[in-house]
Design a protein around this motif. Structure first.
Motif, PDB file in Angstrom:
ATOM      1  N   ALA A  84      86.289 -65.855  54.278  1.00 50.90           N
ATOM      2  CA  ALA A  84      86.694 -65.394  52.943  1.00 50.90           C
ATOM      3  C   ALA A  84      87.951 -64.529  53.031  1.00 50.90           C
ATOM      4  N   LYS A  85      88.055 -63.716  54.075  1.00 47.89           N
ATOM      5  CA  LYS A  85      89.260 -62.902  54.274  1.00 47.89           C
ATOM      6  C   LYS A  85      90.477 -63.793  54.529  1.00 47.89           C
ATOM      7  N   LEU A  86      90.284 -64.838  55.343  1.00 48.87           N
ATOM      8  CA  LEU A  86      91.392 -65.759  55.606  1.00 48.87           C
ATOM      9  C   LEU A  86      91.786 -66.500  54.328  1.00 48.87           C
ATOM     10  N   VAL A  87      90.784 -66.970  53.581  1.00 48.51           N
ATOM     11  CA  VAL A  87      91.055 -67.673  52.318  1.00 48.51           C
ATOM     12  C   VAL A  87      91.832 -66.761  51.379  1.00 48.51           C
ATOM     13  N   ALA A  89      93.766 -64.192  52.111  1.00 50.83           N
ATOM     14  CA  ALA A  89      95.123 -63.949  52.617  1.00 50.83           C
ATOM     15  C   ALA A  89      96.009 -65.187  52.521  1.00 50.83           C
ATOM     16  N   GLU A  90      95.443 -66.359  52.782  1.00 48.33           N
ATOM     17  CA  GLU A  90      96.238 -67.594  52.794  1.00 48.33           C
ATOM     18  C   GLU A  90      96.425 -68.198  51.406  1.00 48.33           C
ATOM     19  N   ALA A  91      95.443 -68.026  50.529  1.00 49.34           N
ATOM     20  CA  ALA A  91      95.469 -68.754  49.253  1.00 49.34           C
ATOM     21  C   ALA A  91      95.467 -67.828  48.042  1.00 49.34           C
ATOM     22  N   LYS A  92      95.923 -66.600  48.226  1.00 50.69           N
ATOM     23  CA  LYS A  92      96.037 -65.660  47.102  1.00 50.69           C
ATOM     24  C   LYS A  92      96.963 -66.274  46.062  1.00 50.69           C
ATOM     25  N   GLY A  93      96.500 -66.359  44.820  1.00 49.62           N
ATOM     26  CA  GLY A  93      97.317 -66.919  43.748  1.00 49.62           C
ATOM     27  C   GLY A  93      97.264 -68.438  43.649  1.00 49.62           C
ATOM     28  N   GLU A  94      96.540 -69.077  44.560  1.00 48.92           N
ATOM     29  CA  GLU A  94      96.400 -70.538  44.517  1.00 48.92           C
ATOM     30  C   GLU A  94      95.193 -70.919  43.664  1.00 48.92           C
ATOM     31  N   PRO A  95      95.140 -72.166  43.181  1.00 47.07           N
ATOM     32  CA  PRO A  95      93.981 -72.595  42.408  1.00 47.07           C
ATOM     33  C   PRO A  95      92.704 -72.551  43.255  1.00 47.07           C
ATOM     34  N   TYR A  96      91.570 -72.461  42.588  1.00 41.49           N
ATOM     35  CA  TYR A  96      90.278 -72.406  43.278  1.00 41.49           C
ATOM     36  C   TYR A  96      90.123 -73.595  44.235  1.00 41.49           C
ATOM     37  N   ALA A  97      90.506 -74.772  43.813  1.00 41.95           N
ATOM     38  CA  ALA A  97      90.397 -75.966  44.666  1.00 41.95           C
ATOM     39  C   ALA A  97      91.181 -75.782  45.963  1.00 41.95           C
ATOM     40  N   ASN A 142      93.026 -58.552  57.242  1.00 43.98           N
ATOM     41  CA  ASN A 142      92.209 -57.338  57.189  1.00 43.98           C
ATOM     42  C   ASN A 142      92.158 -56.706  55.808  1.00 43.98           C
ATOM     43  N   GLU A 143      92.776 -57.343  54.810  1.00 50.16           N
ATOM     44  CA  GLU A 143      92.835 -56.764  53.465  1.00 50.16           C
ATOM     45  C   GLU A 143      91.581 -56.989  52.639  1.00 50.16           C
ATOM     46  N   GLY A 144      90.620 -57.760  53.122  1.00 53.84           N
ATOM     47  CA  GLY A 144      89.395 -58.006  52.366  1.00 53.84           C
ATOM     48  C   GLY A 144      89.450 -59.317  51.605  1.00 53.84           C
ATOM     49  N   TYR A 145      88.531 -59.466  50.645  1.00 61.11           N
ATOM     50  CA  TYR A 145      88.433 -60.704  49.871  1.00 61.11           C
ATOM     51  C   TYR A 145      87.769 -60.417  48.531  1.00 61.11           C
ATOM     52  N   HIS A 146      87.836 -61.387  47.636  1.00 58.08           N
ATOM     53  CA  HIS A 146      87.195 -61.288  46.323  1.00 58.08           C
ATOM     54  C   HIS A 146      86.019 -62.262  46.245  1.00 58.08           C
ATOM     55  N   ALA A 147      85.217 -62.114  45.205  1.00 59.41           N
ATOM     56  CA  ALA A 147      84.035 -62.965  45.029  1.00 59.41           C
ATOM     57  C   ALA A 147      84.416 -64.452  44.991  1.00 59.41           C
ATOM     58  N   GLU A 148      85.553 -64.771  44.362  1.00 58.12           N
ATOM     59  CA  GLU A 148      85.975 -66.172  44.279  1.00 58.12           C
ATOM     60  C   GLU A 148      86.290 -66.752  45.663  1.00 58.12           C
ATOM     61  N   ASP A 149      86.810 -65.910  46.559  1.00 58.89           N
ATOM     62  CA  ASP A 149      87.102 -66.359  47.916  1.00 58.89           C
ATOM     63  C   ASP A 149      85.806 -66.733  48.635  1.00 58.89           C
ATOM     64  N   MET A 150      84.775 -65.911  48.481  1.00 64.42           N
ATOM     65  CA  MET A 150      83.474 -66.194  49.106  1.00 64.42           C
ATOM     66  C   MET A 150      82.834 -67.423  48.467  1.00 64.42           C
ATOM     67  N   GLN A 151      82.996 -67.575  47.164  1.00 62.62           N
ATOM     68  CA  GLN A 151      82.473 -68.758  46.478  1.00 62.62           C
ATOM     69  C   GLN A 151      83.130 -70.023  47.043  1.00 62.62           C
TER      70      GLN A 151
END
Length: 196
Positions: A84-87, A89-97, A142-151
């Protein structure tokens, strides 16, 4: 309003793609017994109830004895958080898909002979002094993640082994390697191009 519509459209699109693909061989099969429930099966195999339902294209709890249930592989909470942290960091601002697709790349690499065989190994892979993922290199992981990233991670795990078998992703506008653009493109989602 427009971005909400795009997000809904992305979710509908990826759901359609995923549901159109038959369930993969990476899911174990379990024959439901009298008295079984999705909750009991999820606990027995150490997977989340949501992932078990997603893997079986179900939203309710109705289950019949003798029914064959697909059980997705379990992933530890620690590895889910790392993904989720990688998602994030890598996909911030990208669509959920696109977030689901980034998580899927990690899982595909774990299963591929050319990459480490663990989630942590894939994420922290270091080749010739450089990490495979730039957020590991620059510390953004290392910045963390949001609920959508874990989803998105949970959805990728539930559908593990399905889809286009992407092993790479990159932003064609910022990529500095000619090698990556030579890979076969599987799908483009948002600003990321996925490839194998």
């Amino acid at each position: 309003m427009r971005s909400k519509f795009k997000n809904v459209l992305s979710v509908v699109f990826i759901t359609f793609i995923i549901l159109a693909i038959p369930h993969g061989a990476d899911a174990a099969s379990y024959k439901a017994q009298k008295g079984d429930s999705f909750w009991l099966i999820a606990n027995k195999f150490n997977v989340t109830l949501a992932n078990l339902q997603i893997a079986n294209n179900r939203t309710g709890y109705l289950l019949y004895a003798g029914e064959i249930i697909n059980v997705p592989n379990s992933v530890s909470d620690e590895n889910k958080k790392l993904m989720a942290k990688l998602v994030h960091a890598e996909a911030k601002g990208e669509p959920y898909a696109g977030k689901v697709a980034v998580a899927t790349v990690v899982l595909n690499r774990v299963d591929h002979k050319d990459f480490p065989n663990s989630i942590r190994g894939v994420i922290y892979e270091n080749v010739k002094g450089h990490y495979a993922f730039s957020p590991v290199e620059n510390g953004a992981i290392n910045e963390g993640y949001h609920a959508e990233d874990m989803q998105a991670v949970n959805e990728a795990i539930a559908y593990k082994g399905q889809g286009s078998q992407s092993l790479y992703f990159y932003n064609p506008k910022t990529a500095q390697s000619d090698w990556i653009s030579s890979r076969e493109t599987t799908v483009t989602i948002g600003n990321h191009r996925f490839a194998k």
